[in-house]
Design a protein around this motif. Sequence first.
Motif, mmCIF file in Angstrom:
data_model
loop_
_atom_site.group_PDB
_atom_site.id
_atom_site.type_symbol
_atom_site.label_atom_id
_atom_site.label_comp_id
_atom_site.label_asym_id
_atom_site.label_seq_id
_atom_site.Cartn_x
_atom_site.Cartn_y
_atom_site.Cartn_z
ATOM 1 N N HIS A 52 -7.270 7.048 -4.717
ATOM 2 C CA HIS A 52 -8.302 6.457 -3.862
ATOM 3 C C HIS A 52 -8.791 5.123 -4.421
ATOM 4 O O HIS A 52 -8.925 4.142 -3.677
ATOM 5 C CB HIS A 52 -9.474 7.428 -3.726
ATOM 6 C CG HIS A 52 -10.626 6.880 -2.944
ATOM 7 N ND1 HIS A 52 -10.567 6.650 -1.580
ATOM 8 C CD2 HIS A 52 -11.876 6.475 -3.341
ATOM 9 C CE1 HIS A 52 -11.717 6.155 -1.165
ATOM 10 N NE2 HIS A 52 -12.518 6.029 -2.220
ATOM 11 N N ARG A 81 0.823 -1.204 0.000
ATOM 12 C CA ARG A 81 0.000 0.000 0.000
ATOM 13 C C ARG A 81 0.863 1.262 0.000
ATOM 14 O O ARG A 81 0.551 2.239 -0.682
ATOM 15 C CB ARG A 81 -0.952 -0.018 1.188
ATOM 16 C CG ARG A 81 -2.010 -1.113 1.090
ATOM 17 C CD ARG A 81 -2.897 -1.142 2.306
ATOM 18 N NE ARG A 81 -3.717 0.059 2.384
ATOM 19 C CZ ARG A 81 -4.453 0.362 3.458
ATOM 20 N NH1 ARG A 81 -4.422 -0.423 4.527
ATOM 21 N NH2 ARG A 81 -5.179 1.463 3.464
ATOM 22 N N ASN A 101 -6.031 2.388 -4.087
ATOM 23 C CA ASN A 101 -5.872 1.965 -2.700
ATOM 24 C C ASN A 101 -7.071 1.133 -2.242
ATOM 25 O O ASN A 101 -6.912 0.135 -1.521
ATOM 26 C CB ASN A 101 -5.708 3.189 -1.799
ATOM 27 C CG ASN A 101 -5.462 2.806 -0.353
ATOM 28 O OD1 ASN A 101 -4.405 2.309 0.007
ATOM 29 N ND2 ASN A 101 -6.451 3.030 0.493
ATOM 30 N N THR A 102 -8.274 1.526 -2.665
ATOM 31 C CA THR A 102 -9.470 0.758 -2.305
ATOM 32 C C THR A 102 -9.421 -0.646 -2.906
ATOM 33 O O THR A 102 -9.777 -1.634 -2.241
ATOM 34 C CB THR A 102 -10.736 1.492 -2.789
ATOM 35 O OG1 THR A 102 -10.792 2.786 -2.175
ATOM 36 C CG2 THR A 102 -11.983 0.714 -2.422
ATOM 37 N N SER A 137 1.234 4.094 -3.295
ATOM 38 C CA SER A 137 1.183 5.552 -3.189
ATOM 39 C C SER A 137 2.438 6.187 -3.776
ATOM 40 O O SER A 137 2.362 7.181 -4.519
ATOM 41 C CB SER A 137 1.020 5.973 -1.726
ATOM 42 O OG SER A 137 -0.173 5.468 -1.184
#
Length: 268
Positions: free
Chosen positions: A246, A195, A249-250, A199
């Motif tokens: 978003h 994760r 990451n989801t 990013s």
Amino acid sequence: MGGPVGDAAVRHALLRWIVLASAVILWQVIAHVHGSVYFPPPAEIARHAVDLWFSGPVRHVFLTEEAVGNILPSLGRMAAGFAIAAVAGIALGVAIGRSRRVYALCDPVLQFARAVPPPALVPVLVVILDFGTPMQIASIVFSAVWPVLINTAEGARDTDPLRIEVAAVLRLTPLERLRFLILPSALPRIFAGLRLSLSLSLILMVFSELLPGTANGIGFTLTDAQSRSDLLTVWSALLLLGALGHLLNTGLLAVEKRLVGRGRTTTA
């Protein structure tokens, strides 16, 4: 089935959407009252973004030529860099983490390499690879590999010694120990690293596209719009990057919950 846990999850999700909607409404009101060309209302930004990228024909999944020429190349570079970093980080992390001596020897080097800002390596990468896609992918890989590698090594180190002794008694092969013991034990830490790596991949994707010699990509769109004082496109690109971050990451969190379990997911 419903229940206290399900109801709490619904309330939490609803509260998050209310906070987001409140922030957007507040931005809309302030931008409308202030009337500054530098801070357009979010409704105007969203409308421009849809017209710019998502008003294409149905056969192209509503993507315009601008989207195909800039968003897809960016996602391709980011995906390639992230995939290489993930595979290399997990493989090296397991190899290093399974030996205390190797971990002790490699840890100072890992900490030093992780502390080097990836943009500082751009001149070196340009000399070696020149401007272009290989240099961009290499800069993403160098930034994204360290969270995966270090978290995987830590997760492999933390494997329960008793379970390792049981595996030895059962005479499991090294491959069986890796598959049934080490990787499941390290999986929460691996996803924590993934994760963070995701990013960083998004950030380095944009940075690499801001450099000279870039002909497409979201970062290129930003610099091109800035040079033309097209502030709506600048804000639309920023909105797109936030939405992509978003969504990615989801998606990764959903995979983590499926593989690791809802109760053991990380919060990196």
